[in-house]
Design a protein around this motif. Structure first.
Motif, PDB file in Angstrom:
ATOM      1  N   ALA A  24       0.833  -1.209   0.000  1.00  0.00           N
ATOM      2  CA  ALA A  24       0.000   0.000   0.000  1.00  0.00           C
ATOM      3  C   ALA A  24       0.864   1.253   0.000  1.00  0.00           C
ATOM      4  O   ALA A  24       0.528   2.256  -0.648  1.00  0.00           O
ATOM      5  CB  ALA A  24      -0.931  -0.003   1.215  1.00  0.00           C
ATOM      6  N   ARG A  27       2.047   1.801  -3.458  1.00  0.00           N
ATOM      7  CA  ARG A  27       0.967   2.344  -4.272  1.00  0.00           C
ATOM      8  C   ARG A  27       0.717   3.819  -3.949  1.00  0.00           C
ATOM      9  O   ARG A  27       0.188   4.559  -4.779  1.00  0.00           O
ATOM     10  CB  ARG A  27      -0.315   1.535  -4.054  1.00  0.00           C
ATOM     11  CG  ARG A  27      -0.278   0.133  -4.651  1.00  0.00           C
ATOM     12  CD  ARG A  27      -1.639  -0.559  -4.438  1.00  0.00           C
ATOM     13  NE  ARG A  27      -2.727   0.211  -5.001  1.00  0.00           N
ATOM     14  CZ  ARG A  27      -3.113   0.188  -6.274  1.00  0.00           C
ATOM     15  NH1 ARG A  27      -2.480  -0.613  -7.126  1.00  0.00           N
ATOM     16  NH2 ARG A  27      -4.100   0.931  -6.702  1.00  0.00           N
ATOM     17  N   GLU A 154      -5.640   2.686  -0.540  1.00  0.00           N
ATOM     18  CA  GLU A 154      -4.604   1.792  -1.062  1.00  0.00           C
ATOM     19  C   GLU A 154      -4.552   0.491  -0.269  1.00  0.00           C
ATOM     20  O   GLU A 154      -4.342  -0.589  -0.842  1.00  0.00           O
ATOM     21  CB  GLU A 154      -3.242   2.495  -1.038  1.00  0.00           C
ATOM     22  CG  GLU A 154      -3.176   3.779  -1.849  1.00  0.00           C
ATOM     23  CD  GLU A 154      -3.485   3.553  -3.328  1.00  0.00           C
ATOM     24  OE1 GLU A 154      -3.563   2.388  -3.787  1.00  0.00           O
ATOM     25  OE2 GLU A 154      -3.657   4.558  -4.047  1.00  0.00           O
ATOM     26  N   ILE A 155      -4.752   0.576   1.041  1.00  0.00           N
ATOM     27  CA  ILE A 155      -4.830  -0.640   1.860  1.00  0.00           C
ATOM     28  C   ILE A 155      -6.023  -1.477   1.412  1.00  0.00           C
ATOM     29  O   ILE A 155      -5.931  -2.703   1.274  1.00  0.00           O
ATOM     30  CB  ILE A 155      -4.956  -0.293   3.361  1.00  0.00           C
ATOM     31  CG1 ILE A 155      -3.594   0.084   3.940  1.00  0.00           C
ATOM     32  CG2 ILE A 155      -5.540  -1.456   4.159  1.00  0.00           C
ATOM     33  CD1 ILE A 155      -2.647  -1.086   4.134  1.00  0.00           C
ATOM     34  N   VAL A 158      -5.220  -3.331  -1.763  1.00  0.00           N
ATOM     35  CA  VAL A 158      -4.344  -4.485  -1.540  1.00  0.00           C
ATOM     36  C   VAL A 158      -5.128  -5.634  -0.904  1.00  0.00           C
ATOM     37  O   VAL A 158      -4.959  -6.798  -1.274  1.00  0.00           O
ATOM     38  CB  VAL A 158      -3.147  -4.083  -0.649  1.00  0.00           C
ATOM     39  CG1 VAL A 158      -2.328  -5.309  -0.271  1.00  0.00           C
ATOM     40  CG2 VAL A 158      -2.276  -3.055  -1.360  1.00  0.00           C
TER      41      VAL A 158
END
Length: 272
Positions: A24, A27, A154-155, A158
């Motif tokens: 993350a 990203r 982003e987390i 993922v």
């Protein structure tokens, strides 16, 4: 550069949490690195994982000895000297617990944040077959809220691509993000009676047990004895009896999952 060290037991998902956080961070535009250290035990053994996040290239490739953050996947690690070793003077701790920071006098010198990751996972039905809650995504949601540099979206991306139950895991990450509590422990509260022991306490009374009625199904295969990662299951032969030594049991639930006759269940262990 931010250095983060995760401490957990096998089954807590500390290795996956570190990988997800590094992915993350990448990203989000940062350079990131993650890796782990653990022994030969399966679920129940101690696990450390490490994450470095930097705006420039990450050059060190060694273990983290002086982290900025320590993430404790279980409250018992609050009493573990090794888990807290090297944490910087202004270091921060994220702890999986529903209790107030005042319940952990060993953490008074750090900035402490808590989130009831186990409770969240259990309430949302995110548990393994043996009853162990899946806490790593909840902990990641809380950690992202505190770090600020890594985006929650982003987390979630993922998690969506890396977990078998993405919807539940993403929801738990969102709950962790919203429910993390930042607390400052007051060292003066403990000035007159500082902690005298760093032994790991027993924090729960729920252990695998052998009910007398259910033991009628047992055919003495001793699979539970063989798969226990901490040799917490003992037996005697005359008469044949199995029991759980709760001094060594980490409540990983492997014995419940592996018992072919369903002779084991959660309860209050009778043997110490």
């Amino acid at each position: 550069m931010i250095e983060i060290r995760f401490h957990g037991l096998g089954g807590h998902g500390a290795v996956v949490a570190a990988k997800f956080l590094a992915d993350a961070a990448a990203r989000s535009g940062f350079h990131a690195q993650s890796f782990a250290s653990y022994g030969a035990l399966r679920r129940g053994g101690k696990v450390e994982s490490y994450v470095r996040i930097s705006e420039s290239r990450v050059r060190p490739h060694c273990k983290l000895y002086e982290p900025d953050w320590v993430v404790l996947m279980d409250a018992s690690f609050a009493e573990d000297q090794e888990a807290l070793a090297g944490l910087k003077v202004n270091g921060q701790v994220l702890l999986n617990s529903a209790k107030s920071t005042k319940a952990f006098p060993t953490l008074v010198r750090f900035r402490v944040h808590t989130v009831d990751a186990s409770g969240i996972a259990e309430r949302e039905g995110l548990v393994l077959a043996g009853g162990m809650p899946v806490i790593n995504t909840t902990m990641l949601g809380a950690l992202v809220k505190l770090l600020e540099s890594v985006e929650l979206e982003e987390i979630k991306h993922v998690i969506q691509s890396g977990t078998p139950k993405p919807e539940k895991n993403i929801h738990c990450a969102e709950l962790g993000y919203r429910q993390v509590i930042s607390q400052k422990a007051d060292s003066e509260l403990y000035a007159e009676s500082p902690p005298t022991s760093l032994s790991v306490p027993i924090l729960s009374s729920r252990y695998p047990i052998y009910h007398q009625e259910k033991m009628k199904k047992c055919h003495r295969c001793q699979i539970c004895y063989m798969v226990c990662p901490n040799l917490a299951i003992g037996f005697q032969t005359a008469p044949f009896t199995l029991y759980v030594n709760k001094t060594f049991c980490t409540r990983c639930g492997i014995c419940l999952e592996e018992c072919p006759r369903g002779a084991i269940s959660w309860g209050e262990a009778d043997h110490a």
